[in-house]
Design an enzyme around this catalytic site. Structure first.
Site, short mmCIF file in Angstrom:
data_model
loop_
_atom_site.label_atom_id
_atom_site.label_comp_id
_atom_site.label_asym_id
_atom_site.label_seq_id
_atom_site.Cartn_x
_atom_site.Cartn_y
_atom_site.Cartn_z
N ARG A 151 8.58 16.76 18.78
CA ARG A 151 7.25 16.85 18.17
C ARG A 151 6.94 15.58 17.39
O ARG A 151 7.85 14.99 16.78
CB ARG A 151 7.27 18.05 17.22
CG ARG A 151 5.98 18.34 16.49
CD ARG A 151 4.98 18.95 17.37
NE ARG A 151 3.91 19.61 16.63
CZ ARG A 151 2.77 19.96 17.19
NH1 ARG A 151 2.55 19.73 18.48
NH2 ARG A 151 1.84 20.58 16.49
N THR A 197 -2.54 19.84 25.84
CA THR A 197 -1.18 20.30 26.09
C THR A 197 -0.93 20.61 27.56
O THR A 197 -1.86 20.93 28.29
CB THR A 197 -0.98 21.59 25.26
OG1 THR A 197 -1.35 21.28 23.94
CG2 THR A 197 0.42 22.11 25.32
N THR A 250 2.33 17.74 24.60
CA THR A 250 0.92 17.71 24.23
C THR A 250 0.46 16.41 23.57
O THR A 250 1.26 15.69 22.97
CB THR A 250 0.60 18.88 23.27
OG1 THR A 250 -0.80 18.93 23.04
CG2 THR A 250 1.31 18.76 21.95
N ASP A 267 -3.04 19.40 13.64
CA ASP A 267 -2.23 20.62 13.60
C ASP A 267 -1.65 20.89 12.21
O ASP A 267 -1.11 21.96 11.95
CB ASP A 267 -1.09 20.56 14.63
CG ASP A 267 -1.53 21.10 15.99
OD1 ASP A 267 -2.62 21.69 16.08
OD2 ASP A 267 -0.77 20.94 16.95
N SER A 314 2.05 25.74 18.09
CA SER A 314 2.06 27.07 18.71
C SER A 314 2.77 27.05 20.06
O SER A 314 2.85 28.08 20.72
CB SER A 314 0.63 27.57 18.94
OG SER A 314 -0.06 27.63 17.74
N GLY A 357 -2.92 25.67 25.51
CA GLY A 357 -3.99 26.57 25.07
C GLY A 357 -4.11 26.72 23.56
O GLY A 357 -4.69 27.69 23.08
N GLY A 358 -3.51 25.78 22.81
CA GLY A 358 -3.63 25.84 21.35
C GLY A 358 -3.12 27.17 20.82
O GLY A 358 -2.05 27.64 21.20
O1 DON Z 1 1.13 22.20 19.18
C1 DON Z 1 0.14 22.92 19.26
O2 DON Z 1 0.16 24.10 19.00
C2 DON Z 1 -1.16 22.32 19.76
N1 DON Z 1 -1.18 20.91 19.49
C3 DON Z 1 -1.33 22.62 21.20
C4 DON Z 1 -2.62 22.08 21.76
C5 DON Z 1 -3.02 22.65 23.05
O3 DON Z 1 -2.39 23.52 23.60
C6 DON Z 1 -4.28 22.13 23.63
N2 DON Z 1 -4.38 22.46 25.01
N3 DON Z 1 -4.99 23.26 25.58
#
Ligand code: DON
Length: 585
Positions: free
Chosen positions: A118, A395, A413, A437, A467, A487-488
């Protein structure tokens, strides 16, 4: 609360559950009996079945790269490294070298590993960096432009994975990505639309034109060739020098110069200091299945185990897929879990995250006490749970299984699609906007509407909460399923549903991916769902109990998963909502 009252609560929960079951048990797909004309699936796509290996990823070219590596004698981790770099070329909205992610690995012998690559806040990062003089959030600052980026982790992560587990030489794993960058990749309709969507942002935040923007603002279309010469050169430096090819030398100089030009915070020192971290995998049990998933700084693993534990006592299978009772217990679990996420979760290197307490049966039982089948709980009342010892303070995913049964689950991501939209001049890759985030101000929602607290406040070198939920499921000590999605905030609930669809509702891997999804994240207090996910009858019954339901125009999730079938063959399930493709051999 004493033991007797806990027991009474447990008994009343199960009596309630039983009454509901008798009332609501309408067969396997209650959905279909409710409205036989409504389809439960987004598409009729069939899974890909093969015996020797499977790669499920967001792009057909990347999946092909992975399979070629497996065919050349690479193991699942070799293929993962090659796929990660290939995605950085063919799927620039999310595949990356300017971002970060998580790697979950189960060897064929059943040993588990997780790597946290990360991004980190730059050393100059601080709590108020996105606030104006009055303490208000400056809109967009954590999302677009140079200040939005954390220090990238993907290249260091891949180097670590290869050092520990790789079989084939490093340079072989970079070559397919280099070829794709230099010779060009044919844009799919979705990739073309994505690049067209950001063409004005590209102009705003970059000092120069990039190959991601056509001259005179012309539009990309499906079938166009995207050639990325600068990225090719960067990948060649990484091929030749490994970690040093990115965090030192020319790439580092270009990245730091880009930051200086745009008043970003990332320096040479940040790049030098960045290291990914091997973490102890988070392991939990759901019925007969063992789950191997990502610990903090992802919230995904903790949340997934909490969700599964909440629903475990209920007969979801008998109630049926998307029966109102099934949905109700899932929503109420999600409400409580996301409230906990907001309160307790953050970087374990900086704050104490009470992981063990959060997934302990006693704690979860106490969190479930106010659940009532007759009436929706209210998010403003639920809040994060009470743990006495706790001190306050775009992501993409891919799954790979090789011939021997080694399994990799990686979610990686840039955060938003194409990250901060900043393309490092001369190095040709997008930087992440992962700083969003963090909780940029307590109580202020991020781009996914998620709210955080002190635990996820910005601090130098701290990792932002995630997430992402790359997960591997075992059954009877054997590999069973590899799961994950972008998908955040919806990542966690999509993974939760995809697992339950297979374990409880008897779906194949592809059916489970195809199946419509829904989502609740505590705040805002509403359940969003894909059009078609609920029948009219279910909608009415849930609304009459106080649930606020909102049909989404967008789809939920882009799953790339693999299931081991009873005969030992592999079924790749890739999401028809994207360009996602499984390739096997
Ligand atoms: O790490 C996370 O939870 C977010 N940065 C993920 C972002 C994400 O999935 C965007 N894509 N659809």
């Amino acid at each position: 609360m004493n033991k007797l009252s806990l027991l009474l609560v447990a008994v009343s929960v199960s009596i309630n559950a039983f009454c509901q079951e008798v009332k609501e048990n309408k067969g396997f797909y209650q959905f279909l009996t409710d409205d036989p004309n409504q389809k439960p699936f987004y598409s009729d796509r069939q899974g890909v079945v093969a015996s020797n290996g499977m790669v499920a990823s967001a792009h057909p070219e990347a999946s092909k790269v992975g399979i070629d590596i497996l065919k050349k004698g690479g193991n699942a981790t070799d293929a993962a490294v090659a796929v990660q770099f290939a995605l950085a070329v063919v799927h620039p909205s999310a595949g990356n070298i300017g971002g970060g992610g998580f790697f979950v690995y189960r060897t064929r012998k059943g040993k588990n590993y997780t790597l946290d690559f990360r991004e980190k806040a730059p050393l100059k990062g601080h709590k108020d960096m996105y606030l104006d003089a009055k303490g208000d959030v400056i809109p967009g600052l954590s999302l677009t432009g140079h200040l939005a980026s954390g220090v990238p982790g993907s290249v260091d992560g891949m180097v670590e994975v290869h050092k520990k587990f790789g079989n084939l030489p490093w340079n072989m794993l970079l070559q397919p990505a280099i070829d794709l960058a230099e010779k060009g990749v044919i844009l799919t309709a979705k990739e073309a639309t994505g690049l067209n969507r950001i063409k004005n942002d590209l102009l705003k935040v970059n000092s120069d034109t990039t190959y991601f923007r056509l001259p005179d603002g012309r539009e990309w279309k499906a079938g166009d060739l995207l050639v990325q010469k600068d990225l090719g050169k960067t990948l060649r430096r990484i091929q030749e020098k490994g970690r040093a090819g990115f965090y030192e030398g020319e790439t580092a100089a270009l990245l730091v110069a880009e930051m200086e030009r745009g008043k970003g915070f990332i320096t040479d020192e940040d790049l030098n200091q960045y290291h990914s971290a091997w973490r102890t995998p988070l392991v939990g049990q759901y019925k007969d299945y063992k789950l191997i998933t990502m610990p903090p700084v992802s919230s995904g693993g903790v949340a997934l185990l909490q969700l599964l534990k909440f629903v475990e006592p209920y007969p979801l299978k008998r109630w049926g897929w998307h029966a109102d009772s099934t949905i109700q217990v899932m929503i109420e679990a999600e409400r409580r879990v996301y409230a906990d996420r907001a309160k307790f979760l953050g970087d374990p290197d900086f704050v104490k995250v009470p992981v063990r307490e959060l997934i302990s049966p006693d704690y979860l039982k106490q969190r479930w006490e106010d659940f009532d089948f007759n009436k929706a709980s209210e998010s403003k009342v639920v809040k994060g749970g009470y743990i006495p010892t706790y001190e306050s303070l775009e992501t993409t995913h891919f799954s790979i299984v090789d011939k021997e049964g080694n399994a990799v689950s990686v979610t990686t991501t840039l955060n938003g699609g194409y990250g901060s939209r900043v393309v490092v001049k001369g190095a040709g890759f997008f930087m992440n906007n992962e700083m969003d985030d963090f909780s940029i101000k307590p109580g202020v929602p991020n781009m996914f509407g998620l709210i955080g607290s002190e635990a996820n406040a910005i601090a130098p070198s701290k990792r932002m909460l995630s997430s992402m939920t790359p997960t591997i499921v075992e059954k009877g000590k054997k590999l069973y399923m590899v799961v994950g999605t972008p998908g955040g905030s919806t990542i966690i609930t999509s993974v939760f549903q995809t697992i339950l669809n297979v374990l409880e509702h008897g779906m194949t891997m592809q059916e489970s991916v195809n199946a419509f999804k829904f989502h609740h994240q505590w705040l805002p207090d509403k359940t969003t769902f894909e059009s078609g996910a609920f029948t009219e009858g279910v909608i009415q019954r849930l609304q009459s109990r106080g649930y606020i339901l909102e049909m989404q125009r967008n789809t939920i999730g882009r799953m790339d998963c693999i299931l081991v079938r009873p005969d030992g063959t592999l079924e790749g399930g890739s999401d028809p909502r994207g360009d996602d493709t499984s390739v096997g051999y």
